[in-house]
Write a protein that holds these residues in place. Structure first.
Motif, short mmCIF file in Angstrom:
data_model
loop_
_atom_site.label_atom_id
_atom_site.label_comp_id
_atom_site.label_asym_id
_atom_site.label_seq_id
_atom_site.Cartn_x
_atom_site.Cartn_y
_atom_site.Cartn_z
N SER A 141 43.55 35.92 41.86
CA SER A 141 44.52 36.05 41.09
C SER A 141 44.97 34.71 40.25
O SER A 141 45.82 34.93 39.24
N ALA A 217 44.72 32.44 34.68
CA ALA A 217 44.61 33.67 35.10
C ALA A 217 44.63 34.86 34.01
O ALA A 217 45.52 34.87 33.39
N THR A 218 43.50 35.60 34.27
CA THR A 218 43.47 36.72 33.24
C THR A 218 43.57 38.04 33.97
O THR A 218 43.36 39.25 33.19
N ASP A 219 43.68 38.25 35.45
CA ASP A 219 43.81 39.62 35.95
C ASP A 219 45.15 40.43 35.65
O ASP A 219 46.19 39.71 36.29
N THR A 220 45.01 41.38 34.86
CA THR A 220 46.28 42.10 34.71
C THR A 220 46.67 43.34 35.29
O THR A 220 47.70 43.72 35.07
N THR A 221 45.65 43.56 36.27
CA THR A 221 46.04 44.47 37.44
C THR A 221 46.93 44.15 38.35
O THR A 221 47.53 44.89 38.99
#
Length: 240
Positions: A141, A217-221
């Protein structure tokens, strides 16, 4: 012709006379023996002869026990310490973090150490599995953190992790944060923190938990989710 009484010879005394003489002899011997025993007892008990005696008295003294403990004199402080922002106090319940942020949570602590040969270890206990949980803190994350130990009063505008006394990762990897205190002097060349003013029972040391949300960080979920920081125990343990 007149009749005269003939006296009885002792040789011809009857049995009762002989028994009476023996009885008197036994009684006389018993009296002598008792007298001897009483004389011996009187000598041994000191009632008859006084023996020399002398003494000296050591004065009574008082020993004084030391004192030992750790307290948190106030609650934690919460700060936005993001690299591109001026450090500012925040309300953690209303602050919404995004990639690129850094949040610092400080905890002042007071250590009491009074003892001529007292030495102790100040350490932090990270829970098994790490102190950060929740969707926002899942692996990958970009949310990570460390605990740092420092002396003095925490100031978010001047604190430099490089100057920390010790540190530990919130994920539980690596060594635990451990600081040695020795009061009042250095023993055996061991690397102890010997500033007695830091262990006088007032808030002279602190721990600060720094949580980084990586800008990469690139996790948009995980947007709008939470990361939970578990309770952290700080322990002072006597080692001498």
């Amino acid at each position: 012709m007149s009749t005269q009484a003939v006296p009885t010879s002792p040789a011809f005394a009857g049995p009762s006379h002989r028994q009476s003489s023996k009885k008197k002899l036994v009684i006389a011997l018993a009296i002598v023996i008792v007298g001897i025993l009483l004389a011996v007892f009187a000598c041994n008990s000191g009632n008859t002869f006084a023996m020399w005696r002398a003494q000296v008295t050591q004065n009574g003294e008082t020993m004084h026990g030391g004192n030992f403990g750790i307290t948190k004199p106030s609650g934690p402080g919460y700060f936005d310490t993001s690299p591109d922002r001026t450090p500012t106090a925040i309300d953690l319940n209303t602050f919404r973090t995004v990639p690129g942020d850094q949040i610092s949570i400080s905890q002042a602590q007071a250590i009491t150490m009074v003892g001529n040969n007292l030495a102790a270890d100040w350490s932090v206990e990270i829970p098994d599995g790490g102190a950060l949980t929740g969707a926002l803190a899942t692996p990958g994350s970009g949310v990570t953190g460390k605990v740092y130990f420092g002396k003095g009063t925490y100031d978010p505008t001047t604190f430099n992790p490089a100057d920390a006394l010790a540190s530990a990762s919130l994920d539980g990897s690596g060594p635990i944060a451990l600081v040695h205190f020795n009061q009042p002097t250095l023993n055996g060349g061991v690397s102890y923190l010997n500033d007695g003013s830091l262990t006088d029972g007032t808030a002279k040391v602190f721990a600060v938990t720094v949580i980084d949300y990586a800008a990469s960080a690139t996790d948009t979920t995980i947007q709008a989710t939470q990361a939970n920081l578990s309770a952290i125990n700080y322990t002072l343990t006597q080692v001498r």
